[in-house]
Write a protein that holds these residues in place. Structure first.
Motif, mmCIF file in Angstrom:
data_model
loop_
_atom_site.group_PDB
_atom_site.id
_atom_site.type_symbol
_atom_site.label_atom_id
_atom_site.label_comp_id
_atom_site.label_asym_id
_atom_site.label_seq_id
_atom_site.Cartn_x
_atom_site.Cartn_y
_atom_site.Cartn_z
ATOM 1 N N UNK A 78 0.836 -1.194 0.000
ATOM 2 C CA UNK A 78 0.000 0.000 0.000
ATOM 3 C C UNK A 78 0.874 1.248 0.000
ATOM 4 N N UNK A 79 0.441 2.201 -0.800
ATOM 5 C CA UNK A 79 1.154 3.476 -0.864
ATOM 6 C C UNK A 79 0.211 4.626 -0.624
ATOM 7 N N UNK A 80 0.736 5.691 -0.064
ATOM 8 C CA UNK A 80 -0.093 6.873 0.203
ATOM 9 C C UNK A 80 -0.315 7.623 -1.103
ATOM 10 N N UNK A 81 -1.575 8.013 -1.346
ATOM 11 C CA UNK A 81 -1.884 8.779 -2.553
ATOM 12 C C UNK A 81 -2.959 8.102 -3.380
ATOM 13 N N UNK A 82 -2.946 8.339 -4.679
ATOM 14 C CA UNK A 82 -3.979 7.857 -5.602
ATOM 15 C C UNK A 82 -3.501 6.571 -6.266
ATOM 16 N N UNK A 83 -4.451 5.643 -6.476
ATOM 17 C CA UNK A 83 -4.151 4.388 -7.186
ATOM 18 C C UNK A 83 -4.173 4.682 -8.694
ATOM 19 N N UNK A 84 -3.005 4.918 -9.243
ATOM 20 C CA UNK A 84 -2.909 5.326 -10.645
ATOM 21 C C UNK A 84 -3.320 4.183 -11.579
ATOM 22 N N UNK A 85 -2.961 2.953 -11.241
ATOM 23 C CA UNK A 85 -3.309 1.823 -12.104
ATOM 24 C C UNK A 85 -4.820 1.639 -12.190
ATOM 25 N N UNK A 86 -5.462 1.746 -11.041
ATOM 26 C CA UNK A 86 -6.933 1.598 -11.053
ATOM 27 C C UNK A 86 -7.587 2.718 -11.845
ATOM 28 N N UNK A 87 -7.077 3.933 -11.681
ATOM 29 C CA UNK A 87 -7.657 5.058 -12.428
ATOM 30 C C UNK A 87 -7.429 4.883 -13.931
ATOM 31 N N UNK A 88 -6.232 4.436 -14.320
ATOM 32 C CA UNK A 88 -5.966 4.215 -15.747
ATOM 33 C C UNK A 88 -6.860 3.114 -16.316
ATOM 34 N N UNK A 89 -7.053 2.032 -15.542
ATOM 35 C CA UNK A 89 -7.950 0.959 -16.015
ATOM 36 C C UNK A 89 -9.381 1.454 -16.138
ATOM 37 N N UNK A 90 -9.817 2.288 -15.202
ATOM 38 C CA UNK A 90 -11.168 2.857 -15.298
ATOM 39 C C UNK A 90 -11.303 3.761 -16.510
ATOM 40 N N UNK A 91 -10.266 4.548 -16.796
ATOM 41 C CA UNK A 91 -10.307 5.431 -17.980
ATOM 42 C C UNK A 91 -10.381 4.600 -19.251
ATOM 43 N N UNK A 92 -9.588 3.521 -19.322
ATOM 44 C CA UNK A 92 -9.625 2.660 -20.512
ATOM 45 C C UNK A 92 -10.994 2.005 -20.677
ATOM 46 N N UNK A 93 -11.559 1.539 -19.582
ATOM 47 C CA UNK A 93 -12.900 0.940 -19.654
ATOM 48 C C UNK A 93 -13.934 1.951 -20.125
ATOM 49 N N UNK A 94 -13.829 3.179 -19.621
ATOM 50 C CA UNK A 94 -14.778 4.214 -20.047
ATOM 51 C C UNK A 94 -14.604 4.550 -21.531
ATOM 52 N N UNK A 113 -13.466 2.495 -23.864
ATOM 53 C CA UNK A 113 -14.015 1.365 -24.627
ATOM 54 C C UNK A 113 -15.537 1.400 -24.642
ATOM 55 N N UNK A 114 -16.119 1.729 -23.492
ATOM 56 C CA UNK A 114 -17.577 1.818 -23.421
ATOM 57 C C UNK A 114 -18.107 2.939 -24.307
ATOM 58 N N UNK A 115 -17.433 4.085 -24.312
ATOM 59 C CA UNK A 115 -17.856 5.212 -25.163
ATOM 60 C C UNK A 115 -17.731 4.857 -26.640
ATOM 61 N N UNK A 116 -16.622 4.190 -26.999
ATOM 62 C CA UNK A 116 -16.440 3.796 -28.405
ATOM 63 C C UNK A 116 -17.529 2.821 -28.853
ATOM 64 N N UNK A 117 -17.844 1.868 -27.993
ATOM 65 C CA UNK A 117 -18.909 0.896 -28.334
ATOM 66 C C UNK A 117 -20.254 1.588 -28.484
ATOM 67 N N UNK A 118 -20.560 2.511 -27.575
ATOM 68 C CA UNK A 118 -21.827 3.247 -27.666
ATOM 69 C C UNK A 118 -21.888 4.096 -28.932
ATOM 70 N N UNK A 119 -20.764 4.747 -29.271
ATOM 71 C CA UNK A 119 -20.751 5.567 -30.484
ATOM 72 C C UNK A 119 -20.953 4.714 -31.736
ATOM 73 N N UNK A 120 -20.283 3.546 -31.785
ATOM 74 C CA UNK A 120 -20.474 2.666 -32.948
ATOM 75 C C UNK A 120 -21.910 2.160 -33.019
ATOM 76 N N UNK A 121 -22.479 1.826 -31.878
ATOM 77 C CA UNK A 121 -23.863 1.376 -31.861
ATOM 78 C C UNK A 121 -24.806 2.481 -32.325
ATOM 79 N N UNK A 122 -24.598 3.700 -31.836
ATOM 80 C CA UNK A 122 -25.451 4.815 -32.261
ATOM 81 C C UNK A 122 -25.279 5.107 -33.745
#
Length: 379
Positions: free
Chosen positions: A36-52, A54-63
């Motif tokens: 554990x380190x003090x501060x922000x979990x950068x890996x988790x935030x980066x994975x969340x950004x990538x998931x978002x 991917x989700x936005x790209x899928x929604x745009x293609x569907x629309x």
């Protein structure tokens, strides 16, 4: 309301399970002291950004796909509306032409009833062009005479033929209209079925794409989780090895009492390094305890002597009190005896005086006459 057992949605259950796994992984990262380190979990935030993303790209293609198919469907609907309007216009034009050609006013059976030239046709019939016109007194029609019977029969036949043809034409037109309506209904139903099929295909393709993307994402997350767990296990093994090495080589497991001494305050010890007291310290403590025990024994004996002294004093005071109470009882009894004899002597003297008064002084008792005279004199 009755409870109805509904089967859970697999997509919703999969989403809930994925969120639960992510939360467990997040808690394991936060609660692990070694990583554990003090501060922000950068890996988790980066994975969340990538998931978002991917989700936005899928929604745009569907629309975009939905928009393309919607445009095609709108174009087909416009073409069908134009074709329907053109058919309606042609049908109205044919109907108007039929009415103008076949349904004229003069061809109707009721035309003779309200014909404006009916009065001019009531003039006397002429047998020929050379016949002079009849006078006012001339006979125009005889009973049983029908000069235009052949013409009437011919007109009736023509009217019957025209009516029959018109009925056939109307039946043919009704049949053609029904066929046209059925054809339009079939085309509209076929278009709707094609649209439903295309929509189902698009939804199925999007669902397959979403499931594939989700499977790829889950595989990537599983691989990342496995790699992270492997690195954590390796880091934990290295940390355990280092800790064991430090425990072996350091003074923590030795019996050296100097390790527990505080570097600033020598009279204090370090609790995490203290291994217990030395024999000299234990002997000193036992000596102090022995001295304290002798002092407590002496104090106890002194307390017992003081208690015994107080007990003897209490016993003496009790005996003195009992003697005083006995003397007080004897004095009270003697006082009561003296007072009884004095009372008896006084009673004897009073009785003797009363006897003297009754026997010597008060011998003459007053009569009733004395009292009567006394009362009369007082009035």
């Amino acid at each position: 309301m009755y409870k109805v057992d509904l089967s859970p949605d697999p997509k919703e259950m999969a989403a809930i399970e994925a969120r639960r796994n992510r939360e467990k992984e997040r808690q394991s990262r936060f609660f692990n002291v070694q990583t554990r380190g003090m501060g922000v979990d950068v890996k988790a935030l980066n994975s969340q950004v990538e998931e978002q993303k991917l989700r936005d790209t899928t929604e745009q293609s569907k629309e975009a796909t939905y928009g393309t198919y919607q445009k095609q469907y709108d174009l087909v609907a416009q073409l069908l509306e134009k074709e329907q309007a053109e058919r309606t216009r042609r049908l109205a034009k044919k109907l108007q032409e039929f009415r103008e050609q076949k349904q004229q006013l003069r061809n109707r059976p009721q035309y003779n009833l309200w014909n404006p030239s009916r009065l001019w046709m009531e003039f006397p019939a002429c047998l020929g062009r050379s016949d002079p016109p009849c006078g006012l007194a001339s006979l125009q029609c005889f009973a049983g005479e029908d000069r235009e019977r052949a013409t009437c029969l011919k007109m009736q036949q023509e009217q019957f033929t025209y009516g029959l043809e018109r009925q056939l034409q109307e039946q043919w037109q009704v049949t053609a209209d029904e066929k046209c309506v059925d054809m339009l209904s079939d085309q509209l139903r076929l278009a709707m079925d094609m649209r439903s099929t295309q929509t189902a295909k698009v939804e199925e393709s999007h669902r397959v794409a979403m499931m594939s993307a989700m499977a790829n994402t889950n595989k990537a997350q599983a691989a990342e989780l496995a790699e992270r767990q492997r690195r954590e296990w390796q880091h934990e093994q290295e940390a355990n090895f280092i800790e064991i090495q430090n425990q072996i080589t350091s003074d923590l497991l030795t019996e050296n009492p100097q390790v527990a001494q505080h570097p600033v305050a020598p009279h204090q010890v370090l609790p995490y390094c203290w291994k217990g007291m030395t024999p000299e310290q234990r002997a000193a403590i036992r000596k102090v305890q022995e001295v304290q025990r002798h002092e407590e024994e002496a104090q106890r004996q002194a307390d017992q002597a003081r208690v015994a002294k107080w007990g003897s004093q209490t016993l003496c005071l009790a005996q003195a009190t009992m003697e005083l109470q006995e003397q007080e009882r004897e004095l009270s009894a003697e006082h009561r005896r003296g007072l009884g004899s004095f009372n008896q002597q006084l009673a004897k003297e009073q009785k003797a005086q009363q006897d003297y008064l009754n026997s010597i002084i008060y011998t003459n008792q007053p009569m009733a006459q004395y009292h009567l005279q006394f009362n009369t004199s007082s009035h």
